[in-house]
Design a protein around this motif. Sequence first.
Motif, PDB file in Angstrom:
ATOM      1  N   SER A   1       0.850  -1.188   0.000  1.00  0.00           N
ATOM      2  CA  SER A   1       0.000   0.000   0.000  1.00  0.00           C
ATOM      3  C   SER A   1       0.882   1.233   0.000  1.00  0.00           C
ATOM      4  O   SER A   1       1.996   1.212   0.520  1.00  0.00           O
ATOM      5  CB  SER A   1      -0.889   0.033   1.248  1.00  0.00           C
ATOM      6  OG  SER A   1      -1.861  -0.981   1.173  1.00  0.00           O
ATOM      7  N   CYS A   2       0.373   2.299  -0.582  1.00  0.00           N
ATOM      8  CA  CYS A   2       1.046   3.594  -0.600  1.00  0.00           C
ATOM      9  C   CYS A   2       0.025   4.614  -0.119  1.00  0.00           C
ATOM     10  O   CYS A   2      -1.112   4.266   0.169  1.00  0.00           O
ATOM     11  CB  CYS A   2       1.514   3.927  -2.023  1.00  0.00           C
ATOM     12  SG  CYS A   2       2.646   2.684  -2.712  1.00  0.00           S
ATOM     13  N   SER A   3       0.413   5.880  -0.020  1.00  0.00           N
ATOM     14  CA  SER A   3      -0.565   6.886   0.396  1.00  0.00           C
ATOM     15  C   SER A   3      -0.550   8.067  -0.560  1.00  0.00           C
ATOM     16  O   SER A   3       0.476   8.410  -1.149  1.00  0.00           O
ATOM     17  CB  SER A   3      -0.305   7.346   1.832  1.00  0.00           C
ATOM     18  OG  SER A   3       0.919   8.022   1.926  1.00  0.00           O
ATOM     19  N   ARG A   4      -1.740   8.649  -0.707  1.00  0.00           N
ATOM     20  CA  ARG A   4      -1.940   9.813  -1.563  1.00  0.00           C
ATOM     21  C   ARG A   4      -3.061  10.616  -0.930  1.00  0.00           C
ATOM     22  O   ARG A   4      -4.096  10.046  -0.579  1.00  0.00           O
ATOM     23  CB  ARG A   4      -2.327   9.345  -2.965  1.00  0.00           C
ATOM     24  CG  ARG A   4      -2.425  10.436  -3.992  1.00  0.00           C
ATOM     25  CD  ARG A   4      -2.914   9.937  -5.352  1.00  0.00           C
ATOM     26  NE  ARG A   4      -2.129   8.850  -5.886  1.00  0.00           N
ATOM     27  CZ  ARG A   4      -2.645   7.774  -6.492  1.00  0.00           C
ATOM     28  NH1 ARG A   4      -3.936   7.633  -6.616  1.00  0.00           N
ATOM     29  NH2 ARG A   4      -1.863   6.828  -6.979  1.00  0.00           N
TER      30      ARG A   4
ATOM     31  N   THR B   1      -3.309  11.762   2.037  1.00  0.00           N
ATOM     32  CA  THR B   1      -3.470  11.201   3.388  1.00  0.00           C
ATOM     33  C   THR B   1      -4.281   9.902   3.440  1.00  0.00           C
ATOM     34  O   THR B   1      -4.633   9.455   4.517  1.00  0.00           O
ATOM     35  CB  THR B   1      -4.080  12.220   4.378  1.00  0.00           C
ATOM     36  OG1 THR B   1      -5.440  12.479   4.018  1.00  0.00           O
ATOM     37  CG2 THR B   1      -3.287  13.526   4.404  1.00  0.00           C
ATOM     38  N   ALA B   2      -4.582   9.302   2.304  1.00  0.00           N
ATOM     39  CA  ALA B   2      -5.321   8.038   2.296  1.00  0.00           C
ATOM     40  C   ALA B   2      -4.453   6.939   1.685  1.00  0.00           C
ATOM     41  O   ALA B   2      -3.733   7.172   0.717  1.00  0.00           O
ATOM     42  CB  ALA B   2      -6.610   8.187   1.488  1.00  0.00           C
ATOM     43  N   ASP B   3      -4.542   5.765   2.279  1.00  0.00           N
ATOM     44  CA  ASP B   3      -3.816   4.621   1.724  1.00  0.00           C
ATOM     45  C   ASP B   3      -4.562   4.088   0.504  1.00  0.00           C
ATOM     46  O   ASP B   3      -5.783   4.183   0.426  1.00  0.00           O
ATOM     47  CB  ASP B   3      -3.697   3.507   2.763  1.00  0.00           C
ATOM     48  CG  ASP B   3      -2.696   3.846   3.863  1.00  0.00           C
ATOM     49  OD1 ASP B   3      -1.918   4.801   3.685  1.00  0.00           O
ATOM     50  OD2 ASP B   3      -2.705   3.154   4.893  1.00  0.00           O
ATOM     51  N   TYR B   4      -3.809   3.541  -0.433  1.00  0.00           N
ATOM     52  CA  TYR B   4      -4.405   2.892  -1.596  1.00  0.00           C
ATOM     53  C   TYR B   4      -3.522   1.710  -1.985  1.00  0.00           C
ATOM     54  O   TYR B   4      -2.335   1.688  -1.676  1.00  0.00           O
ATOM     55  CB  TYR B   4      -4.594   3.877  -2.760  1.00  0.00           C
ATOM     56  CG  TYR B   4      -3.312   4.294  -3.447  1.00  0.00           C
ATOM     57  CD1 TYR B   4      -2.911   3.693  -4.650  1.00  0.00           C
ATOM     58  CD2 TYR B   4      -2.495   5.283  -2.926  1.00  0.00           C
ATOM     59  CE1 TYR B   4      -1.737   4.070  -5.289  1.00  0.00           C
ATOM     60  CE2 TYR B   4      -1.321   5.665  -3.552  1.00  0.00           C
ATOM     61  CZ  TYR B   4      -0.953   5.063  -4.737  1.00  0.00           C
ATOM     62  OH  TYR B   4       0.214   5.438  -5.353  1.00  0.00           O
TER      63      TYR B   4
ATOM     64  N   CYS C   1      -1.326   0.358  -4.048  1.00  0.00           N
ATOM     65  CA  CYS C   1      -0.477   0.716  -5.190  1.00  0.00           C
ATOM     66  C   CYS C   1       0.064  -0.505  -5.927  1.00  0.00           C
ATOM     67  O   CYS C   1       0.285  -0.443  -7.141  1.00  0.00           O
ATOM     68  CB  CYS C   1       0.661   1.640  -4.753  1.00  0.00           C
ATOM     69  SG  CYS C   1       1.709   0.994  -3.437  1.00  0.00           S
TER      70      CYS C   1
ATOM     71  N   GLY D   1       2.259  10.881  -4.135  1.00  0.00           N
ATOM     72  CA  GLY D   1       2.068  10.707  -2.702  1.00  0.00           C
ATOM     73  C   GLY D   1       3.334  10.194  -2.052  1.00  0.00           C
ATOM     74  O   GLY D   1       4.440  10.515  -2.490  1.00  0.00           O
ATOM     75  N   GLN D   2       3.165   9.382  -1.025  1.00  0.00           N
ATOM     76  CA  GLN D   2       4.296   8.785  -0.326  1.00  0.00           C
ATOM     77  C   GLN D   2       4.272   7.275  -0.548  1.00  0.00           C
ATOM     78  O   GLN D   2       3.212   6.657  -0.561  1.00  0.00           O
ATOM     79  CB  GLN D   2       4.230   9.065   1.185  1.00  0.00           C
ATOM     80  CG  GLN D   2       4.408  10.530   1.552  1.00  0.00           C
ATOM     81  CD  GLN D   2       3.147  11.334   1.310  1.00  0.00           C
ATOM     82  OE1 GLN D   2       2.057  10.881   1.595  1.00  0.00           O
ATOM     83  NE2 GLN D   2       3.300  12.532   0.758  1.00  0.00           N
TER      84      GLN D   2
END
Length: 161
Positions: A41-44, A46-49, A51, A124-125
């Motif tokens: 998972s990654c974040s964009r 402030t929400a995880d998705y 990836c 994102g991160q």
Amino acid sequence: MQHYAGETISGPVRVVDGDTLALGSRRLRLIGIDAPELRQSCSRNTADYPCGQEAATHLRDLVKDQLECRTEGSDRYRRALVRCRSGGIDINMAMVLSGHAVAYGDYQMAEAEARAKGAGLWAGQFVRPADWRAEQGEGETWYFIDLVIEQAGILWLALKG
């Protein structure tokens, strides 16, 4: 940069994850890139998705009916290391340009372009896939778990049909 191409592989492939394809029982690893793992998972915003799943979906969208790959050796898991084209598109580079994979020994210019545009992962991160695998434990364990799950799915489909 010089690339040494071996055999040409073509035919209908199945997407295993964001940087691995299967042609029959043969595994093909897209060389020069590293995509997030399916469970990553990654974040964009402030929400995880998911990836890793997004990368696999993007690769599936890029792979058309006519896929042609050239081998450049094999990796320690005995996957053929390949550069692939579909519909005139360099699949390896397209994954990095879209931000669905990072450069891994190649495609640094494409990564810089994706980063500058804030494409995909760069919006994102995220933890680089190699670092994520290291945090999760040995990559070999994940590879074998994926292989077992895939083989169980193939057996289930064979029994169902």
